[in-house]
Design an enzyme around this catalytic site. Structure first.
Site, short mmCIF file in Angstrom:
data_model
loop_
_atom_site.label_atom_id
_atom_site.label_comp_id
_atom_site.label_asym_id
_atom_site.label_seq_id
_atom_site.Cartn_x
_atom_site.Cartn_y
_atom_site.Cartn_z
N THR A 1 0.88 -1.17 0.00
CA THR A 1 0.00 0.00 0.00
C THR A 1 0.91 1.22 0.00
O THR A 1 1.58 1.51 0.99
CB THR A 1 -0.91 0.03 1.24
OG1 THR A 1 -1.69 -1.17 1.27
CG2 THR A 1 -1.84 1.23 1.20
N LYS B 1 -7.45 1.78 -3.27
CA LYS B 1 -7.15 1.36 -1.89
C LYS B 1 -7.37 2.54 -0.92
O LYS B 1 -7.82 2.36 0.21
CB LYS B 1 -5.70 0.86 -1.81
CG LYS B 1 -5.19 0.56 -0.43
CD LYS B 1 -5.70 -0.75 0.16
CE LYS B 1 -5.19 -0.92 1.59
NZ LYS B 1 -5.51 -2.20 2.18
N LYS C 1 -0.04 5.41 8.21
CA LYS C 1 0.66 5.55 6.93
C LYS C 1 -0.37 5.69 5.80
O LYS C 1 -0.28 6.59 4.96
CB LYS C 1 1.55 4.33 6.67
CG LYS C 1 2.18 4.34 5.28
CD LYS C 1 2.55 2.98 4.72
CE LYS C 1 1.58 1.88 4.86
NZ LYS C 1 1.36 1.01 3.74
N1 LIG Z 1 -1.11 -6.59 7.51
C1 LIG Z 1 -2.28 -6.31 6.94
O1 LIG Z 1 -3.35 -6.66 7.44
C2 LIG Z 1 -2.31 -5.56 5.61
C3 LIG Z 1 -3.51 -5.52 4.89
C4 LIG Z 1 -3.54 -4.86 3.67
C5 LIG Z 1 -2.41 -4.22 3.21
N2 LIG Z 1 -1.26 -4.25 3.93
C6 LIG Z 1 -0.07 -3.55 3.38
O2 LIG Z 1 0.85 -4.53 2.91
C7 LIG Z 1 2.18 -4.06 3.10
C8 LIG Z 1 2.96 -5.06 3.94
O3 LIG Z 1 2.30 -5.24 5.18
P1 LIG Z 1 2.72 -6.41 6.19
O4 LIG Z 1 1.68 -6.43 7.24
O5 LIG Z 1 3.07 -7.64 5.45
O6 LIG Z 1 4.06 -5.75 6.80
P2 LIG Z 1 5.26 -6.43 7.58
O7 LIG Z 1 4.84 -7.72 8.22
O8 LIG Z 1 5.87 -5.38 8.44
O9 LIG Z 1 6.30 -6.82 6.41
C9 LIG Z 1 6.96 -5.83 5.68
C10 LIG Z 1 7.92 -6.50 4.72
O10 LIG Z 1 8.61 -5.51 3.98
C11 LIG Z 1 10.02 -5.68 4.14
N3 LIG Z 1 10.68 -4.39 4.11
C12 LIG Z 1 10.33 -3.27 4.79
N4 LIG Z 1 11.17 -2.27 4.50
C13 LIG Z 1 12.06 -2.75 3.61
C14 LIG Z 1 13.17 -2.19 2.94
N5 LIG Z 1 13.52 -0.90 3.11
N6 LIG Z 1 13.86 -2.98 2.11
C15 LIG Z 1 13.52 -4.26 1.93
N7 LIG Z 1 12.47 -4.85 2.54
C16 LIG Z 1 11.76 -4.10 3.37
C17 LIG Z 1 10.17 -6.36 5.48
O11 LIG Z 1 11.43 -6.99 5.56
P3 LIG Z 1 12.04 -7.44 7.01
O12 LIG Z 1 11.49 -8.80 7.26
O13 LIG Z 1 13.51 -7.44 6.81
O14 LIG Z 1 11.58 -6.41 8.01
C18 LIG Z 1 8.99 -7.34 5.41
O15 LIG Z 1 9.30 -8.44 4.58
C19 LIG Z 1 2.06 -2.67 3.74
O16 LIG Z 1 2.13 -1.70 2.75
C20 LIG Z 1 0.68 -2.71 4.39
O17 LIG Z 1 0.11 -1.41 4.51
C21 LIG Z 1 -1.17 -4.92 5.12
#
Ligand SMILES: NC(=O)c1ccc[n+]([C@@H]2O[C@H](COP(=O)([O-])OP(=O)(O)OC[C@H]3O[C@@H](n4cnc5c(N)ncnc54)[C@H](OP(=O)(O)O)[C@@H]3O)[C@@H](O)[C@H]2O)c1
Length: 296
Positions: free
Chosen positions: A107, A182, A250
């Site tokens: 997102t 979104k 965010k």
């Molecule tokens: N969780 C939900 O319910 C949900 C629902 C809809 C949309 N989203 C969206 O989906 C996205 C991911 O969410 P999530 O919940 O999966 O987040 P998350 O569990 O915090 O995972 C984030 C991922 O991105 C990687 N990452 C972050 N910064 C990075 C960088 N600078 N370089 C390389 N890799 C990086 C992290 O790597 P590391 O493992 O090394 O930290 C991890 O693999 C976000 O944009 C969020 O808004 C989430």
């Protein structure tokens, strides 16, 4: 992992960047559906754990993961994270061949989607912005909703693969349109969650059995996904799960920036954004978004 079944399709060479809460199960569905998946994760231990669970391979950089891939999927945190895995010598674009498709499930802003679409096009690579809705449960169960922006041919090519972890994958317009859709989704959610929080607290203060009340009104016009899935956990004061307040802030930041650009007035969304800042001040950065009730 869920018991989901998959439409038969020819195996594709795929890379997946970002194995967080969402990316880990999404990449898992691609592997379970028979695609040849190479993963990259900044913290390498998570990539190794994914390979132990699903097979496939892992790479040390996004560029390496993307080499030879027909499709590169990505789900990282925000605009800057996305740029860092796409651009530069170690970024995915450096490894992608002309004709390949990059699909971004982060997102992020519509602006970064347009920027990376143009950057990819210079190298003959297609870029589809494809943020998702449905949360962790939707990712684990392969039942996400995917909102896409980009070129029709690239969309048609990526859709069967995205259907491995989704129940709906829809093209809504040109580059950035998926991210804009979104934002619409998050505007809807912000107002509904605040309304539900006020209703639950009002009912509790009035001495009602709110579990019973939610069961009754959930069958009427007040019903919503938030009421069905978050009403009773609000009553039980449970917030250590779900979609984190930090992520919602965010997302609302992206919404309010875009609203300034397109001239929209979003008084309620701006207010709820400030309410989420209050929740952060209470220590609720990782609490589920239903924690708005904590400040009442
Ligand atoms: N969780 C939900 O319910 C949900 C629902 C809809 C949309 N989203 C969206 O989906 C996205 C991911 O969410 P999530 O919940 O999966 O987040 P998350 O569990 O915090 O995972 C984030 C991922 O991105 C990687 N990452 C972050 N910064 C990075 C960088 N600078 N370089 C390389 N890799 C990086 C992290 O790597 P590391 O493992 O090394 O930290 C991890 O693999 C976000 O944009 C969020 O808004 C989430």
């Amino acid at each position: 992992m869920s018991t989901r079944t998959y439409e038969p399709a020819s195996a594709r060479r795929v890379a997946f960047l970002g194995l967080g809460v969402m990316g880990h199960p999404m990449a898992g569905h691609l592997a379970r559906a028979g695609h040849q998946v190479t993963v990259y994760n900044r913290t390498a231990a998570k990539a190794r754990a994914w390979v132990d669970e699903y097979g496939g391979g892992f790479a040390a950089t996004p560029a390496e993961a993307a080499q030879g891939a027909e499709f590169v999927f990505c789900c990282v945190g925000n605009d800057d994270d996305l740029r860092s895995v796409v651009l530069g010598d170690a970024g995915a674009l450096a490894g992608m061949a002309s004709g390949a498709v990059f699909v971004d499930h982060t997102t992020a802003s519509a602006a970064v989607a347009r920027e990376l679409h143009a950057e990819a096009a210079r190298r003959g690579v297609a870029f589809v912005d494809a943020p998702v809705s449905g949360g962790q449960a939707g990712a684990v169960n392969g039942a996400l909703t995917v909102m896409c922006g980009g070129d029709a041919a690239a969309f048609e090519a990526m859709k069967p693969l995205a259907m491995c972890f989704a129940k709906a994958v829809t093209l809504l317009g040109g580059p950035g349109s998926g991210q804009l859709a979104k934002m619409v989704n998050q505007i809807c959610i912000a107002g509904v969650v605040q309304g539900l929080a006020e209703a639950v607290r009002f009912g509790q203060n009035a001495g009602l059995d709110m579990v019973q009340v939610l069961d009754v009104i959930g069958k009427g016009a007040a019903q919503s996904w938030q009421m069905d899935n978050r009403g009773k956990t609000m009553v039980a004061d449970q917030f250590d799960f779900g979609f984190a307040v930090d992520w919602m802030r965010k997302d609302l930041g992206l919404v309010l920036d875009e609203a300034r650009r397109n001239g929209s007035r979003l008084p309620l969304t701006a207010l709820v954004d400030q309410f989420y800042a209050d929740v952060q001040a209470l220590g609720g950065n990782r609490w589920d978004t239903s924690s708005l009730i904590k400040r009442l």
